[in-house]
Scaffold this motif. Structure first.
Motif, PDB file in Angstrom:
ATOM      1  N   GLY A 198      -1.497  11.737   2.734  1.00 13.78           N
ATOM      2  CA  GLY A 198      -2.146  12.722   2.722  1.00 13.78           C
ATOM      3  C   GLY A 198      -3.494  13.177   2.466  1.00 13.78           C
ATOM      4  O   GLY A 198      -4.413  13.549   2.257  1.00 13.78           O
ATOM      5  N   VAL A 199      -3.897  11.833   3.891  1.00 11.79           N
ATOM      6  CA  VAL A 199      -5.701  11.304   3.422  1.00 11.79           C
ATOM      7  C   VAL A 199      -6.000  11.373   5.602  1.00 11.79           C
ATOM      8  O   VAL A 199      -4.726  11.990   5.900  1.00 11.79           O
ATOM      9  N   SER A 200      -6.640  11.800   6.612  1.00 10.25           N
ATOM     10  CA  SER A 200      -6.958  12.053   7.897  1.00 10.25           C
ATOM     11  C   SER A 200      -6.651  11.237   8.011  1.00 10.25           C
ATOM     12  O   SER A 200      -6.902   9.631   7.654  1.00 10.25           O
ATOM     13  N   GLU A 201      -6.962  10.601   9.417  1.00 10.57           N
ATOM     14  CA  GLU A 201      -6.976   9.902  10.219  1.00 10.57           C
ATOM     15  C   GLU A 201      -8.280   9.296  10.052  1.00 10.57           C
ATOM     16  O   GLU A 201      -7.925   7.841  10.457  1.00 10.57           O
ATOM     17  N   GLY A 202      -9.614   9.974  10.042  1.00 15.57           N
ATOM     18  CA  GLY A 202     -10.709   8.918   9.591  1.00 15.57           C
ATOM     19  C   GLY A 202     -10.467   7.917   8.979  1.00 15.57           C
ATOM     20  O   GLY A 202     -11.081   7.061   9.230  1.00 15.57           O
ATOM     21  N   VAL A 203      -9.527   8.321   7.525  1.00 18.14           N
ATOM     22  CA  VAL A 203      -9.587   7.785   6.244  1.00 18.14           C
ATOM     23  C   VAL A 203      -9.045   6.300   7.079  1.00 18.14           C
ATOM     24  O   VAL A 203      -9.197   4.966   6.385  1.00 18.14           O
ATOM     25  N   ILE A 204      -7.388   6.282   7.435  1.00 15.90           N
ATOM     26  CA  ILE A 204      -6.705   5.257   8.080  1.00 15.90           C
ATOM     27  C   ILE A 204      -8.247   4.150   8.417  1.00 15.90           C
ATOM     28  O   ILE A 204      -7.356   3.035   9.281  1.00 15.90           O
ATOM     29  N   SER A 205      -8.378   4.854   9.654  1.00 10.41           N
ATOM     30  CA  SER A 205      -9.365   3.797  10.996  1.00 10.41           C
ATOM     31  C   SER A 205     -10.085   3.228  10.493  1.00 10.41           C
ATOM     32  O   SER A 205     -10.444   2.192  10.893  1.00 10.41           O
ATOM     33  N   ILE A 206     -11.252   4.163   9.601  1.00 16.32           N
ATOM     34  CA  ILE A 206     -12.400   3.020   9.080  1.00 16.32           C
ATOM     35  C   ILE A 206     -12.337   1.702   7.979  1.00 16.32           C
ATOM     36  O   ILE A 206     -12.849   1.644   8.247  1.00 16.32           O
ATOM     37  N   THR A 207     -10.805   1.946   7.454  1.00 21.65           N
ATOM     38  CA  THR A 207     -10.474   0.945   6.724  1.00 21.65           C
ATOM     39  C   THR A 207      -9.047   0.190   6.898  1.00 21.65           C
ATOM     40  O   THR A 207      -9.779  -1.172   7.546  1.00 21.65           O
ATOM     41  N   MET A 208      -8.085   0.616   7.364  1.00 13.41           N
ATOM     42  CA  MET A 208      -7.030   0.246   7.727  1.00 13.41           C
ATOM     43  C   MET A 208      -6.615  -0.772   9.261  1.00 13.41           C
ATOM     44  O   MET A 208      -6.816  -2.176   9.191  1.00 13.41           O
ATOM     45  N   ILE A 209      -7.552  -0.152   9.971  1.00 13.02           N
ATOM     46  CA  ILE A 209      -7.438  -0.459  10.749  1.00 13.02           C
ATOM     47  C   ILE A 209      -9.148  -1.177  11.454  1.00 13.02           C
ATOM     48  O   ILE A 209      -8.624  -2.019  12.252  1.00 13.02           O
TER      49      ILE A 209
END
Length: 316
Positions: A198-209
């Protein structure tokens, strides 16, 4: 299953990047390019290939937030995570090139990127071309200065000069295939995780990726620091940040213009990138001057921890 895709994707990117770097260096030796030029151009471009493939794949798949925050997050991680942990393990000496050339250029590219995105919430093909032209100018100055000072490049393995064309072709093929499928798995897995959490793609990309694509630099830096070697330098990380903005986003924007689809990219994320970049100057000139000691490394690492906390805290 999505986490499995992400892990497989990151693994393939690391493997593909390594094969691409080694084959590129071997081919450059065959073409009689000097070791110094190889280190400052071929190696730099090759090590940016994972970020480039991820950003390009994300842009083509209709996930521009991943394309932009992959670069912004990687630049933050390079300073807060990689440089922070490395300095905690062992102090890092800062050369004069840092404040005379590398840091000012990184700040210029960072501010220009912010302006391009803020201006119309779009990174256009023209702006991508401007970033690439700026990178070429930076490389010209970098190589010219290195020749004047007779700088040697430590991250180019002389043994790769002996490999044959057959092995080079095989390595290039393995690298290309691994990078392609690695970017596919990583982007698709990250998108699925973002939706499920339920989070944005931006959040995943700036952290995990971003952390994932910084793992090779982190591993190499930690190993070098433990061994007491000088293989890691502030200049190398700063140069990596310049390449991330200019080559990764520049090339991606030339192929497909990148819109800003998530507000926090301009209201939060890019300012953290600018902040981590800007804080390096006072840290370098604070006692001890020209040394990033363990205390300064801990400061950067804790700052990165605060950033990650805020990113997730503001999404729940």
């Amino acid at each position: 299953m999505s986490f499995f895709y992400v892990i497989i994707g990151l693994t393939l990117l690391v493997v593909g990047g390594e094969f691409l770097v080694r084959s590129s260096i071997g081919l450059s030796f065959k073409l009689n390019i000097s070791k110094m030029v190889i280190g400052m151009t071929v190696v730099s471009f090759a090590t940016s290939a994972p970020e480039l493939l991820v950003s390009l794949q994300a842009a083509l798949d209709g996930s521009p937030a991943i394309a932009i925050n992959n670069v912004i997050g990687s630049n933050i991680a390079n300073i807060g995570l990689v440089l922070g942990i490395t300095a905690i393990i062992g102090p890092i000496a800062v050369s004069k090139d840092f404040y005379k050339l590398n840091w000012p250029v990184m700040m210029i590219f960072s501010v220009v990127l912010y302006y391009f995105l803020y201006n119309d919430s779009l990174l256009t093909r023209l702006e991508g071309a401007i970033l690439l032209i700026g990178l070429i100018a930076f490389l010209f100055v970098l190589i010219r200065n290195a020749r004047k000072e007779d700088v040697s490049v430590e991250d180019v393995d002389d043994a790769l000069a002996e490999i044959g064309y057959g092995k080079i072709i095989i390595w290039l093929s393995i690298g290309a295939v691994a990078l392609y499928f690695g970017s596919e798995f990583l982007v698709n897995g990250a998108k699925d995780i973002a939706q499920s959490m339920g989070v944005s793609e931006g959040v995943i990309s700036i952290t995990m990726i971003a952390i994932g694509t910084s793992v090779p630099e982190l591993a190499a830096s930690v190993i070098a620091a433990i061994k007491g070697e000088k293989a890691i330098s502030l200049g190398n990380l700063i140069g990596s940040n310049v390449f991330n903005i200019a080559s990764v986003l520049g090339i991606t924007a030339l192929i497909k213009e990148i819109p800003v689809t998530e507000a926090q990219i301009l209201s939060r994320d890019v300012f953290w990138m600018l902040g981590f970049s800007g804080i390096l100057i006072p840290l370098v000139f604070l006692p001890k001057k020209y040394i990033l000691n363990r205390f300064k490394g801990a400061f950067l690492f804790l700052g990165y921890g605060v950033f990650i906390y805020i990113v997730f805290k503001t999404t729940v």
